[in-house]
Enzyme design. Structure first.
Site, PDB file in Angstrom:
ATOM      1  N   SER A   1      -8.839   0.461  -4.481  1.00 55.87           N
ATOM      2  CA  SER A   1      -9.241   0.661  -3.087  1.00 55.87           C
ATOM      3  C   SER A   1     -10.761   0.798  -2.999  1.00 55.87           C
ATOM      4  O   SER A   1     -11.479  -0.124  -3.322  1.00 55.87           O
ATOM      5  CB  SER A   1      -8.529   1.881  -2.495  1.00 55.87           C
ATOM      6  OG  SER A   1      -7.159   1.621  -2.368  1.00 55.87           O
TER       7      SER A   1
ATOM      8  N   LYS B   1       0.858  -1.184   0.000  1.00 49.90           N
ATOM      9  CA  LYS B   1       0.000   0.000   0.000  1.00 49.90           C
ATOM     10  C   LYS B   1       0.898   1.239   0.000  1.00 49.90           C
ATOM     11  O   LYS B   1       1.308   1.735   1.052  1.00 49.90           O
ATOM     12  CB  LYS B   1      -0.906  -0.012   1.220  1.00 49.90           C
ATOM     13  CG  LYS B   1      -2.064   0.974   1.138  1.00 49.90           C
ATOM     14  CD  LYS B   1      -3.108   0.535   0.150  1.00 49.90           C
ATOM     15  CE  LYS B   1      -4.311   1.448   0.155  1.00 49.90           C
ATOM     16  NZ  LYS B   1      -5.320   1.058  -0.832  1.00 49.90           N
TER      17      LYS B   1
END
Length: 588
Positions: free
Chosen positions: A382, A188
């Site tokens: 996401s 991430k």
């Protein structure tokens, strides 16, 4: 006094909208009294793509009536479909000189060109020059044409694909600023430019796989379209930028010529001299988009960062505001003409709560018997991937950037910088974590532990829902998640996506899911429709307080920028505040 001011502002807003609506109605009435010359029996369409192309339409109500709205991606797909069924249309002259497209938008339009050509029409693509970092995507689109022309002095800049970002971690530390952001997990990389001084190895590894996948698919398509070997295409890309003569001699373009000569070539190909612009064609054939016997499929865009609340009318900022999107979903579900929904996603994510709000609305629509197909455009990452979890089917382009199943949150702590310059902060608070996200001090041990617990809970919820929706086991979801981003091609391989393609594939799946008979025509209609624009504005005015209403005034003044267009058409025809808020937890 405040009530008086509120009344004045609301009255002004309503009167202003009434003036705009009256002007629109008057202009449409005047237009009906003036008839343009009928379109010729045979002609070539011309279409000039612009750089600022939205997914489904303008965010400013009534913008189309003032001539300011650029055609959306859906508009162009529908245009080519209509033109491909019109016997008068012989071909298309596509001008890419001012265009800029994402790799996924290029694939969407390239597929639409292919369907148009399959109907027996030709496509001539032209550009004065193809330059810039997005040049390879634009050229990829151009290879969907029969003929490619480039101005003799132009360049073919197809240098490949680069993903780069500045890293400020060391600079911030030198300034005494602590970027304390926590991610779930190592791939991430959304906040690593603030926390690191170079690309972390897991992020680099992930991005390398992403750009290699995007590059391989585009290069293969170019090689096939131009009848070149893959090694030749790779060598030409490595030699770019190329002059027009170099591009022509190596088979990447057909002719080096100016626009007027390229347009003459299209006339010759069509064996007719008539040229009709896409905007003129649409003015004559808008009725083709309103087939009362067609089964309607609502296209609802989730475009831009996903945020809570409702979007502001007249704003040009593309945001997917949860309440606006859910209102649109509910309106489509109530429309008896709508047989299915295509959720068109082009979003990097945003608020986890807002994403969940949109997902809940889609789940309700499906529970009510309305099929939902998710069509991913340039990015569906996401929160942009999260909203797809309750769809009947998920469709993505091979070059869609998707996945990024993870979560990140934190803050910038400026206490070191403030201390260096003798700045002290002081105050009082009630509640142990009231100042948790204060930028003037670091997290306390208890605050840090609590933030980690929240991130762990959100990540577990996110991955659990993905695993259930995509039928993935623990090892499979772990290999797909941890913040990794994928190309659409790879996302299908690992089970995050069902089908590769765009609007055509999504429409086919929607037809099947809704049980629409093969002989019934379907139409893709952007929601909210134009008729919803006024109600959105009035609802915002009604729900807004004084500060919100006042903030709308600046946005409303945007309309004044259209005054010159309007006239042309008529001529032709303080204080302290207690703070109890924290930044949202994002799933970018």
């Amino acid at each position: 006094m405040m009530k008086f001011l509120k009344g004045v502002l609301i009255t002004f807003g309503i009167l202003f909208i009434a003036l705009i609506v009256g002007g629109v109605v008057g202009l449409r009435f005047a237009a009906q009294q003036w008839q343009e010359e009928p379109l010729p029996d045979r002609f070539t369409l011309t279409l000039s793509l612009k750089s600022d192309m939205s997914e489904t339409g303008e965010t400013i109500p009534f913008a189309a009536y003032f001539g300011s709205a650029a055609p959306s991606l859906l508009d162009i797909v529908n245009l080519l479909r209509t033109a491909g069924e019109d016997e008068r249309v012989q071909g298309l002259f596509l001008d890419l000189s001012e265009a800029r497209v994402s790799p996924a938008a290029a694939q969407e339009l390239r597929a639409a060109l292919s369907r148009f050509r399959a109907s027996g029409r030709f496509v001539h693509a032209y550009a004065d020059s193809i330059e810039g970092n997005g040049g390879i995507a634009l050229y990829h689109l151009a290879t969907g044409a029969d003929t490619i022309s480039l101005q003799p002095s132009g360049l073919l800049d197809i240098r490949g694909i680069e993903l780069t970002t500045p890293y400020f971690g060391q600079t911030l530390r030198d300034l005494g600023i602590n970027a304390d952001f926590r991610a779930r997990h190592e791939y991430k990389g959304a906040m690593s430019p603030l926390t690191d001084s170079s690309m972390p190895y897991p992020v680099r590894e992930n991005y390398r796989r992403l750009v290699d996948s995007l590059y391989a698919g585009i290069a293969a398509d170019i090689a096939t379209a131009r009848r070149l070997s893959p090694s030749s295409v790779n060598a030409l890309i490595d030699s770019a930028p190329l002059t027009a003569d170099e591009a022509r001699s190596n088979g990447l373009i057909d002719v080096a010529r100016y626009r007027d000569d390229a347009l003459d070539g299209a006339r010759t190909k069509a064996a007719v001299g008539s040229i009709v612009s896409a905007s003129r064609y649409l003015r004559d054939d808008l009725d083709l988009y309103e087939d009362e016997e067609a089964a309607r499929i609502a296209v609802i865009a989730v475009e831009g960062p996903i945020v809570r609340g409702r979007s502001a009318p007249f704003s040009r900022n593309r945001q997917a505001a949860a309440r606006t999107v859910t209102d649109t979903i509910e309106d489509a579900a109530k429309d008896e003409a709508v047989k299915a929904i295509i959720l068109r996603v082009n979003s990097p994510g945003g608020s986890y709560t807002a994403s969940d709000t949109i997902l809940h609305a889609l789940s309700k629509a499906r529970a009510g018997g309305l099929p939902v197909i998710v069509s991913m455009s340039g990015t569906a990452a996401s929160g942009g991937y999260f909203v797809a979890l309750d769809a009947d089917h998920v469709v993505a382009h091979p070059t869609t950037i998707t996945g990024s199943i993870g979560v990140v949150s934190g803050k910038l702590d400026f206490s070191g910088l403030l201390n260096e310059y003798g700045v002290r902060t002081d105050g009082v608070s009630a509640g142990q974590n009231a100042g948790m996200f204060s930028p003037t001090r670091p997290f306390s041990d208890s605050e840090s532990a609590r933030l980690d617990e929240v991130l762990d809970a959100i990540y577990e919820d996110f991955t659990g829902k993905v695993a259930k929706a995509r039928r993935l086991g623990p090892a499979e979801i772990d290999a797909a998640a941890r913040g990794r981003v994928w190309s659409g091609q790879d996302a299908k391989r690992i089970g995050l996506v069902d089908v590769l393609g765009g609007y055509a594939e999504a429409e086919g799946l929607a037809r099947d899911a809704a049980g629409i008979a093969p002989d019934v025509r379907t139409e893709l209609v952007a929601y909210p429709t134009e008729r919803d624009s006024l109600s959105d504005v009035l609802r915002t005015i009604e729900e807004s307080g004084v500060s919100e209403t006042a903030s709308r005034l600046e946005a409303l003044l945007t309309i004044l920028r259209y005054s010159d267009v309007l006239m042309s058409m008529l001529g032709d025809t303080g204080g302290d505040h207690v703070r109890a808020e924290a930044p949202p937890v994002t799933v970018r």
